[in-house]
Design an enzyme around this catalytic site. Sequence first.
Site, PDB file in Angstrom:
ATOM      1  CB  ILE A   1      -7.585 -37.849 -15.743  1.00 49.12           C
ATOM      2  CG1 ILE A   1      -7.155 -37.270 -14.425  1.00 49.12           C
ATOM      3  CG2 ILE A   1      -8.510 -37.045 -16.565  1.00 49.12           C
ATOM      4  CD1 ILE A   1      -6.174 -35.936 -14.594  1.00 49.12           C
TER       5      ILE A   1
ATOM      6  CE1 TYR B   1       4.125 -35.985 -16.705  1.00 51.81           C
ATOM      7  CE2 TYR B   1       4.535 -33.979 -15.681  1.00 51.81           C
ATOM      8  CZ  TYR B   1       3.649 -34.980 -16.126  1.00 51.81           C
ATOM      9  OH  TYR B   1       2.376 -34.611 -15.820  1.00 51.81           O
TER      10      TYR B   1
ATOM     11  CB  SER C   1       1.562 -31.129 -16.191  1.00 50.74           C
ATOM     12  OG  SER C   1       2.249 -30.962 -14.934  1.00 50.74           O
TER      13      SER C   1
ATOM     14  N   GLY D   1      -5.189 -43.687 -23.079  1.00 51.28           N
ATOM     15  CA  GLY D   1      -4.984 -43.916 -21.871  1.00 51.28           C
ATOM     16  C   GLY D   1      -6.078 -43.758 -20.689  1.00 51.28           C
TER      17      GLY D   1
END
Length: 278
Positions: free
Chosen positions: A118, A271, A245, A113
């Site tokens: 980032i 998520y 996260s 990704g």
Amino acid sequence: MVKDLSEKALKELIDEALLDNSIPTYARTLIQILAQQQEILRKEHQVLKRVLGPKYERALRKDMEEDGDSDLLSWTAFFMLLFFVLYVIRQWIKGARFTEKVKVNGKVAIVTGANCGIGKQIVRELVLRGAKVYIMCRNVELGKEAVRDLFSRYGCDSTRMIVKYGDLNDFDSIRRFVNEFNREEEVLDILINNAGVMFRPKFELTKDNHEVTWQSNHLGHFLLTELLLPKLRKSQGARIVIHSSKLHLNADTIDPDVVDSKKHWGRISSYNRSKLAN
């Protein structure tokens, strides 16, 4: 009205900002320029007050009443303070940063990704420090566009940025990516599992029959890592970095019967679960 900020407090704030090396040079220069302008305005104010006396005070009050505004000196001080506060908040949000001048010459890395955000910045840092980076992404054209941007904007060596197709929502695609990588490289030194999706508008299953967020953020990376372990073991001091996260703290479970269930699906909860798994 912002008239009550004392000159002493303002000077201390400015001096602290100018001595803070964590603030970029351009920001300190701007603060210094604003401080000089503020000092000039202050001196002009004193001279006019001394020469004109009460007339100047009356004219100043009248001007303030007509404009419905504070004097320029106060507003200058206010905006300098606001700029400094917003900068501090921005630095806090960015969190800790790696500032060591470490080189990774000759190292081989994979970043998932990495065509934006980032991941793209990670590629930039690795290439500037000497690594060869494989960019795994679902959209090869966007990946190539990121390479062109990193080359033109930062001078990153485009020959050390290799874009490869790989879809974490497709286990077969992951296996093809690894097979292709294995044919081209003998060793993998750094694997950065960065790609991810969040807050999808509806429940969907992948071709492998897993919920999209769950497979994109966790299962796909898990399989990728497992398949690349032989190459990582050939490296001295290999590293695997997983982008997670703090929202994992809000996760309820990672039970397989829950994470792939439409009944228990949620835009945020799915998520959170994937990040807890990470």
